[in-house]
Structures are given as structure tokens and as C-alpha cells.
Design a protein around this motif. Structure first.
Motif, short mmCIF file in Angstrom:
data_model
loop_
_atom_site.label_atom_id
_atom_site.label_comp_id
_atom_site.label_asym_id
_atom_site.label_seq_id
_atom_site.Cartn_x
_atom_site.Cartn_y
_atom_site.Cartn_z
N LEU A 51 14.34 69.03 -20.42
CA LEU A 51 14.19 69.12 -18.97
C LEU A 51 15.27 69.98 -18.33
O LEU A 51 15.00 70.74 -17.40
N SER A 52 16.49 69.89 -18.84
CA SER A 52 17.56 70.70 -18.25
C SER A 52 17.40 72.18 -18.62
O SER A 52 17.74 73.05 -17.83
N GLN A 53 16.84 72.47 -19.80
CA GLN A 53 16.60 73.86 -20.18
C GLN A 53 15.50 74.48 -19.34
O GLN A 53 15.53 75.66 -19.04
N LYS A 54 14.51 73.66 -18.97
CA LYS A 54 13.42 74.17 -18.14
C LYS A 54 13.76 74.13 -16.66
O LYS A 54 12.92 74.41 -15.81
N LYS A 55 15.00 73.74 -16.34
CA LYS A 55 15.51 73.68 -14.97
C LYS A 55 14.75 72.67 -14.10
O LYS A 55 14.68 72.80 -12.90
N LYS A 56 14.18 71.63 -14.75
CA LYS A 56 13.50 70.58 -14.00
C LYS A 56 14.49 69.57 -13.45
O LYS A 56 14.22 68.92 -12.45
N ILE A 57 15.63 69.43 -14.11
CA ILE A 57 16.70 68.54 -13.64
C ILE A 57 18.02 69.27 -13.75
O ILE A 57 18.18 70.19 -14.55
N THR A 58 18.96 68.84 -12.95
CA THR A 58 20.31 69.39 -12.99
C THR A 58 21.27 68.26 -13.34
O THR A 58 21.34 67.27 -12.63
N LEU A 59 21.96 68.42 -14.46
CA LEU A 59 22.96 67.44 -14.86
C LEU A 59 24.33 68.01 -14.55
O LEU A 59 24.70 69.06 -15.06
N ASN A 60 25.06 67.34 -13.67
CA ASN A 60 26.41 67.77 -13.32
C ASN A 60 27.28 66.53 -13.22
O ASN A 60 26.89 65.44 -13.60
N TRP A 61 28.49 66.70 -12.70
CA TRP A 61 29.42 65.57 -12.65
C TRP A 61 28.91 64.49 -11.71
O TRP A 61 29.22 63.31 -11.92
N ILE A 62 28.14 64.84 -10.70
CA ILE A 62 27.61 63.83 -9.78
C ILE A 62 26.59 62.94 -10.49
O ILE A 62 26.64 61.71 -10.36
N THR A 63 25.68 63.54 -11.25
CA THR A 63 24.70 62.73 -11.98
C THR A 63 25.38 61.93 -13.09
O THR A 63 24.98 60.81 -13.39
N THR A 64 26.42 62.50 -13.68
CA THR A 64 27.17 61.78 -14.71
C THR A 64 27.85 60.56 -14.13
O THR A 64 27.71 59.45 -14.65
N LEU A 65 28.58 60.75 -13.05
CA LEU A 65 29.27 59.64 -12.41
C LEU A 65 28.28 58.62 -11.86
O LEU A 65 28.48 57.41 -11.98
N GLY A 66 27.19 59.10 -11.28
CA GLY A 66 26.15 58.21 -10.76
C GLY A 66 25.53 57.36 -11.86
O GLY A 66 25.35 56.14 -11.70
N SER A 67 25.21 57.98 -12.99
CA SER A 67 24.65 57.23 -14.12
C SER A 67 25.64 56.21 -14.65
O SER A 67 25.26 55.07 -14.95
N LEU A 68 26.90 56.60 -14.74
CA LEU A 68 27.93 55.68 -15.22
C LEU A 68 28.06 54.47 -14.30
O LEU A 68 28.08 53.32 -14.76
N ILE A 69 28.07 54.69 -13.00
CA ILE A 69 28.20 53.60 -12.04
C ILE A 69 26.96 52.71 -12.06
O ILE A 69 27.06 51.48 -12.12
#
Length: 131
Positions: A51-69
Motif C-alpha cells: 500500500l505504501s509503494q502504491k501511495k495509497k497510504i503514507t507512513l510517517n512519524w505521526i502514524t507511527t506515534l499514533g499506532s504506538l499510542i
């Protein structure tokens, strides 16, 4: 770096979902719930990479921190703090069929992976923004 973000996010959600499965006594008695973690880690990582290669989702520090929380809150809400010190380690130990490894050792590895991954992703994002 997108592979690391995808695998890390897959790790968080696979551990959370497998931990929720661990709470189901019927499922736990019939299935090695540790294998659920491994299978979900593989599947979620591949899906997130695609999904990230097809640019359907963007994984960045916000999604990382959000997922962790979010994953931490789910775990604490379902099990409470004292049980969360044991359940993820029991899940991993069951999955790798190594019951002689102490929970403390597995917990240390899980903490290193969890917080180390978040720190690496955050540091990389900050360095890329400075360029």
C-alpha cells in the motif's frame, strides 16, 4: 525506510491483535496464539509495504506515534498494567516454543523493538526534514 515503517507498524498491530486473541480462552486453548502474531506480522507488513509503494497510504512519524499510542491504550484497557507485563511476553514465548526463556528477557526485547523502532523512525524523519 518505508520498509522499516511498514514492518514496525505491522509489528505493533500484529502484537495488539494477537494479544486480543490471547484473551479469548476458547481460541487460546485450540490455537497457538503466538503463531497468530507471526502470521499477522507477515501479512500486515506485506500489505503495508504494498500500500505504501502504491501511495495509497503514507507512513510517517505521526502514524507511527499514533499506532504506538492506540495499541498501548487498547492493551492497557483490555488487560491493565500488571497483566500487560506478562501477556505479550507469554504470547511471543508460546509462538517460538521456547518456554524456558524468562518473561523478563522477552519483555526487554519487545521494549527495545517497540521504542527503538519508534525512535529510529522519528530520528530519520527529523533528519530528512533538515535536508
Amino acid at each position: 525506510m518505508s520498509y522499516i515503517k511498514s514492518i514496525y507498524t505491522g509489528f505493533l498491530w500484529a502484537l495488539t491483535i494477537a494479544t486480543l486473541c490471547f484473551k479469548n480462552e476458547w481460541l487460546q486453548m485450540r490455537v497457538n496464539t503466538g503463531l497468530i502474531f507471526g502470521g499477522l506480522l507477515l501479512v500486515l507488513s506485506i500489505v503495508l509495504i504494498l500500500l505504501s509503494q502504491k501511495k495509497k497510504i503514507t507512513l510517517n512519524w505521526i502514524t507511527t506515534l499514533g499506532s504506538l499510542i492506540i495499541c498501548t491504550v487498547i492493551g492497557l484497557a483490555v488487560y491493565g498494567f500488571s497483566r500487560m507485563k506478562v501477556v505479550p511476553a507469554a504470547l511471543v514465548r508460546e509462538g517460538i516454543n521456547q518456554t524456558r526463556i524468562p518473561f523478563a528477557t522477552i519483555n526487554k526485547v519487545l521494549l527495545i523493538v517497540t521504542f527503538g523502532g519508534a525512535i529510529i523512525i522519528l530520528a530519520t524523519e527529523l533528519m530528512n526534514r533538515k535536508k
